[in-house]
Design an enzyme around this catalytic site. Structure first.
Site, PDB file in Angstrom:
ATOM      1  N   PHE A 148       0.807  -1.227   0.000  1.00 49.25           N
ATOM      2  CA  PHE A 148       0.000   0.000   0.000  1.00 49.25           C
ATOM      3  C   PHE A 148       0.832   1.265   0.000  1.00 49.25           C
ATOM      4  CE2 PHE A 148       0.875  -0.009   4.571  1.00 49.25           C
ATOM      5  CZ  PHE A 148       0.988   1.341   4.832  1.00 49.25           C
ATOM      6  N   LYS A 172      -1.196  -7.254  -9.100  1.00 49.46           N
ATOM      7  CA  LYS A 172      -2.159  -7.297  -7.987  1.00 49.46           C
ATOM      8  C   LYS A 172      -1.700  -6.219  -7.004  1.00 49.46           C
ATOM      9  CE  LYS A 172      -3.054  -8.373  -4.245  1.00 49.46           C
ATOM     10  NZ  LYS A 172      -3.346  -7.321  -3.227  1.00 49.46           N
ATOM     11  N   GLU A 175      -4.944  -3.765  -1.888  1.00 49.87           N
ATOM     12  CA  GLU A 175      -6.391  -3.504  -1.861  1.00 49.87           C
ATOM     13  C   GLU A 175      -6.720  -2.236  -1.080  1.00 49.87           C
ATOM     14  OE1 GLU A 175      -4.582  -5.711  -0.354  1.00 49.87           O
ATOM     15  OE2 GLU A 175      -5.528  -6.605   1.415  1.00 49.87           O
ATOM     16  N   SER A 225       5.469  -6.820   3.451  1.00 52.49           N
ATOM     17  CA  SER A 225       6.066  -7.087   4.763  1.00 52.49           C
ATOM     18  C   SER A 225       6.856  -8.399   4.731  1.00 52.49           C
ATOM     19  CB  SER A 225       4.958  -7.157   5.810  1.00 52.49           C
ATOM     20  OG  SER A 225       4.030  -8.152   5.445  1.00 52.49           O
ATOM     21  N   CYS A 280       9.462   1.914   3.405  1.00 48.58           N
ATOM     22  CA  CYS A 280      10.380   0.828   3.746  1.00 48.58           C
ATOM     23  C   CYS A 280      11.788   1.354   3.935  1.00 48.58           C
ATOM     24  CB  CYS A 280      10.374  -0.238   2.672  1.00 48.58           C
ATOM     25  SG  CYS A 280      11.060   0.362   1.138  1.00 48.58           S
ATOM     26  N   GLU A 381       8.910  -3.963  13.128  1.00 48.92           N
ATOM     27  CA  GLU A 381       8.735  -2.901  12.138  1.00 48.92           C
ATOM     28  C   GLU A 381       7.403  -2.225  12.458  1.00 48.92           C
ATOM     29  OE1 GLU A 381       7.756  -3.828   8.033  1.00 48.92           O
ATOM     30  OE2 GLU A 381       8.947  -2.126   7.348  1.00 48.92           O
TER      31      GLU A 381
HETATM   32  P1  NAD Z   1       1.651  -6.523   3.134  1.00 44.35           P
HETATM   33  O1  NAD Z   1       2.695  -7.560   3.241  1.00 44.35           O
HETATM   34  O2  NAD Z   1       0.531  -6.532   4.121  1.00 44.35           O
HETATM   35  O3  NAD Z   1       0.937  -6.590   1.683  1.00 44.35           O
HETATM   36  C1  NAD Z   1       1.681  -6.606   0.494  1.00 44.35           C
HETATM   37  C2  NAD Z   1       0.879  -7.312  -0.588  1.00 44.35           C
HETATM   38  O4  NAD Z   1       0.642  -8.660  -0.184  1.00 44.35           O
HETATM   39  C3  NAD Z   1      -0.489  -6.682  -0.824  1.00 44.35           C
HETATM   40  O5  NAD Z   1      -0.754  -6.689  -2.206  1.00 44.35           O
HETATM   41  C4  NAD Z   1      -1.441  -7.587  -0.054  1.00 44.35           C
HETATM   42  O6  NAD Z   1      -2.726  -7.659  -0.624  1.00 44.35           O
HETATM   43  C5  NAD Z   1      -0.754  -8.938  -0.143  1.00 44.35           C
HETATM   44  N1  NAD Z   1      -1.013  -9.772   1.038  1.00 44.35           N
HETATM   45  C6  NAD Z   1      -1.281  -9.352   2.305  1.00 44.35           C
HETATM   46  N2  NAD Z   1      -1.456 -10.413   3.117  1.00 44.35           N
HETATM   47  C7  NAD Z   1      -1.287 -11.521   2.379  1.00 44.35           C
HETATM   48  C8  NAD Z   1      -1.331 -12.927   2.656  1.00 44.35           C
HETATM   49  N3  NAD Z   1      -1.583 -13.383   3.883  1.00 44.35           N
HETATM   50  N4  NAD Z   1      -1.098 -13.779   1.656  1.00 44.35           N
HETATM   51  C9  NAD Z   1      -0.842 -13.332   0.414  1.00 44.35           C
HETATM   52  N5  NAD Z   1      -0.784 -12.019   0.085  1.00 44.35           N
HETATM   53  C10 NAD Z   1      -1.005 -11.113   1.046  1.00 44.35           C
HETATM   54  O7  NAD Z   1       2.395  -5.104   3.133  1.00 44.35           O
HETATM   55  P2  NAD Z   1       1.752  -3.650   3.169  1.00 44.35           P
HETATM   56  O8  NAD Z   1       1.234  -3.400   4.533  1.00 44.35           O
HETATM   57  O9  NAD Z   1       0.862  -3.438   1.999  1.00 44.35           O
HETATM   58  O10 NAD Z   1       3.062  -2.765   2.904  1.00 44.35           O
HETATM   59  C11 NAD Z   1       3.943  -2.392   3.923  1.00 44.35           C
HETATM   60  C12 NAD Z   1       5.103  -3.345   4.031  1.00 44.35           C
HETATM   61  O11 NAD Z   1       5.803  -3.383   2.797  1.00 44.35           O
HETATM   62  C13 NAD Z   1       6.133  -2.908   5.053  1.00 44.35           C
HETATM   63  O12 NAD Z   1       6.582  -4.045   5.740  1.00 44.35           O
HETATM   64  C14 NAD Z   1       7.242  -2.307   4.220  1.00 44.35           C
HETATM   65  O13 NAD Z   1       8.530  -2.316   4.811  1.00 44.35           O
HETATM   66  C15 NAD Z   1       7.199  -3.180   3.025  1.00 44.35           C
HETATM   67  N6  NAD Z   1       7.802  -2.528   1.872  1.00 44.35           N
HETATM   68  C16 NAD Z   1       9.023  -2.990   1.472  1.00 44.35           C
HETATM   69  C17 NAD Z   1       9.668  -2.374   0.405  1.00 44.35           C
HETATM   70  C18 NAD Z   1      11.009  -2.846  -0.053  1.00 44.35           C
HETATM   71  O14 NAD Z   1      11.410  -2.437  -1.116  1.00 44.35           O
HETATM   72  N7  NAD Z   1      11.707  -3.690   0.685  1.00 44.35           N
HETATM   73  C19 NAD Z   1       9.037  -1.314  -0.266  1.00 44.35           C
HETATM   74  C20 NAD Z   1       7.779  -0.898   0.151  1.00 44.35           C
HETATM   75  C21 NAD Z   1       7.171  -1.530   1.224  1.00 44.35           C
END
Ligand code: NAD
Length: 496
Positions: A148, A172, A175, A225, A280, A381
């Site tokens: 997000f 994808k 959401e 994450s 991040c 985090e």
């Molecule tokens: P998230 O892991 O909750 O979601 C990321 C994606 O995975 C979304 O599209 C979500 O719909 C999907 N998802 C969520 N739960 C899932 C599950 N149980 N099974 C399968 N898919 C699932 O992350 P977020 O809250 O959207 O974003 C923030 C996180 O992203 C933070 O941890 C941040 O550090 C990380 N991030 C990392 C980078 C990087 O380059 N390393 C860059 C941006 C964000």
């Protein structure tokens, strides 16, 4: 308002069995409902991509780069609209959203150079009158799953390179803020990308799982994450896919005694609270090397007091709300946890004034001092506007703290000693390092990626690593001018 998938170049016309709320985080109101894709809908998108791939992989490099140049122009001319979409659903202030779009544009510009980037190697006379050459070919249908916090930039880290290399994409997006992805799809179509080369499916785990299992998806680029990144990497590779999965972070900023403390305090506040800490590459821990702690904490607290928190659309606001009410409550929970574990709450974000509607998902900037590495505020985090200061006695102690942390995304050192900075960049176990630069996100012609629990897989995102990830190499060994091949010879071919 309803937000739906884009498959085969047009909005999806089916009826969704599940949908989710999309909020305006600055008011707390539900602004739209987004359709959630079932496995069948993902299958439709993959089928559209697979059909489009057959033609797109044959498109000349001139045609592919032509589409990207047109896309770049459209994106540049409509970047303010995209930034407004990001602010409306994510909450980050408009200037920050504009910065995100600009960094995404740089990744598009990199991909415009694809004819140069896809040049292979050629060795004349590798053996007598035998030439050997390598070519890079696309993989097929590739999946991109994004978080997000950068709804425009992270898709743009992957999509331009993927399609420039001749692949077809199913994205994808998160959401929580799905509209930026739809806007990008519309611009790509307007730029002349054939229908089906880029598709967007919205949804949650159900859609992700189908992307990970679908036999026609050849590779997956994921950002999110750490627990989900690990899951995506393990599940995708088990299904035979190439996977790069970028995870979470806990980024440390080391401040040495010889640093310019005004510069360091400015940097800590900018990198800690920009985008409400939902980056991040945000700085979440300042490691103050004795004796700078007291002075540095005072300077950071003074700057926090002057920050304007409010609706990102209102002029002058520097920090917006958190993305959802649930996330705000989770982050706020760390304020009590930190105090209970013995950290000193220097600035309590709950008391910060807000220029916005009372129903918004607000939490002001928070500063903890004397944070120990065993505390949850240090270990987890938090992904919100909470900055911790840990104090250490020496440079060696600082490096040990950073290297012992399981994350390894970004880090920074603030110093006026070139030798110390050189030593730090060599010794630190982190993928991206800033020297007097708090958020060292590499430019688009390098690649982005962390170490340890911040990245699963061996390719970093965008730049040269991106081209490598989205192609596979073929090596051709050919002979044309030598009819005297020597007859039957069962020996292993040797170069002569
Ligand atoms: P998230 O892991 O909750 O979601 C990321 C994606 O995975 C979304 O599209 C979500 O719909 C999907 N998802 C969520 N739960 C899932 C599950 N149980 N099974 C399968 N898919 C699932 O992350 P977020 O809250 O959207 O974003 C923030 C996180 O992203 C933070 O941890 C941040 O550090 C990380 N991030 C990392 C980078 C990087 O380059 N390393 C860059 C941006 C964000």
């Amino acid at each position: 308002m309803r937000i739906t998938h884009r498959i085969g170049g047009k909005p999806w016309e089916g009826v969704a069995t599940r949908a989710g709320d999309v909020f305006d985080p600055a008011t707390g109101q539900v602004a739209a409902r987004v359709d959630f894709a079932s496995a069948d809908v993902v299958d439709e998108a993959v089928a559209a991509a697979r059909a489009a791939f057959t033609e797109w992989r044959e498109a000349s490099l001139a045609r592919r780069s032509g589409v990207l140049f047109a896309f770049r122009e459209l994106l540049d001319s409509r970047k303010d609209e995209l930034a407004a979409i990001v602010t409306a659903e994510h909450g980050k202030v408009l200037s920050d959203a504009a910065g995100e779009v600009q960094r995404g544009l740089e990744a598009v510009e990199f991909a415009c150079g694809i004819p140069h980037l896809l040049k292979g190697g050629f060795s004349e006379n590798a053996s007598t009158r035998v030439d050997v050459y390598s070519i890079r070919q696309p993989l097929g249908v590739v999946g991109v799953i994004s978080p997000f916090n950068f709804p425009a930039m992270v898709p743009l880290w992957f999509v331009p390179n993927a399609i420039a290399c001749g692949n077809a994409v199913v994205l994808k997006p998160s959401e929580k803020d799905p509209s930026a992805a739809v806007f990008l799809a519309e611009l790509l179509a307007e730029a002349g990308l054939p229908d089906g080369v880029f598709n967007v499916v919205h949804g949650d785990k159900e859609a992700v799982d189908r992307v990970l299992e679908h036999p026609d998806v050849k590779a997956v680029s994921f950002v999110g994450s750490t627990p989900i990144a690990r899951y995506v990497y393990e599940t995708g590779t088990r299904h035979g896919k190439r996977v790069q999965a970028l995870g979470g972070a806990k980024n440390h900023m080391v401040v040495l005694p010889d640093a310019d403390l005004d510069l360091a305090a400015d940097a800590a506040v900018s990198a800690g609270f920009g985008s409400a800490g939902e980056r991040c590459m945000a700085i979440s821990v300042v490691v103050a090397v004795d004796p700078v702690g007291d002075e540095l904490v005072a300077k950071i607290a003074e700057r926090i007091a002057g920050l304007r928190v409010g609706d990102g659309r209102r002029p002058g606001c520097e920090m917006g709300p958190l993305v959802t009410g649930a996330h705000r409550d989770r982050v706020a929970g760390y304020l009590d946890a930190g105090v209970a574990e013995g950290a000193e709450l220097v600035v309590d974000g709950r008391d910060h004034p807000v220029d916005g509607e009372p129903g918004g998902f607000w939490l002001g900037p928070t500063l903890f001092d004397h944070v120990g590495t065993g505390m949850s505020v240090y270990r987890d985090e938090i992904f919100g506007p909470v900055l911790s200061v840990s104090r250490v006695a020496t440079y060696e102690d600082a490096v040990r703290v950073v290297n012992d942390n399981p994350y390894g995304n970004g880090t920074a050192i603030f110093t006026n000693d070139g030798g110390a900075a050189r030593r730090y960049q060599n010794e630190v176990e982190v993928g991206m390092v800033g020297v007097n630069v708090p958020i060292p996100v590499p430019v688009a012609y390098y690649s982005f990626g962390g170490w340890k629990d911040s990245l699963f897989g061996d390719s970093h995102a965008y730049g040269p690593d991106g081209v490598h990830f989205f192609t596979r190499t073929k090596v051709v060994t050919g002979r044309w001018l030598d009819p005297s091949h020597g007859g039957v010879n069962l020996g292993f071919p040797q170069n002569t």
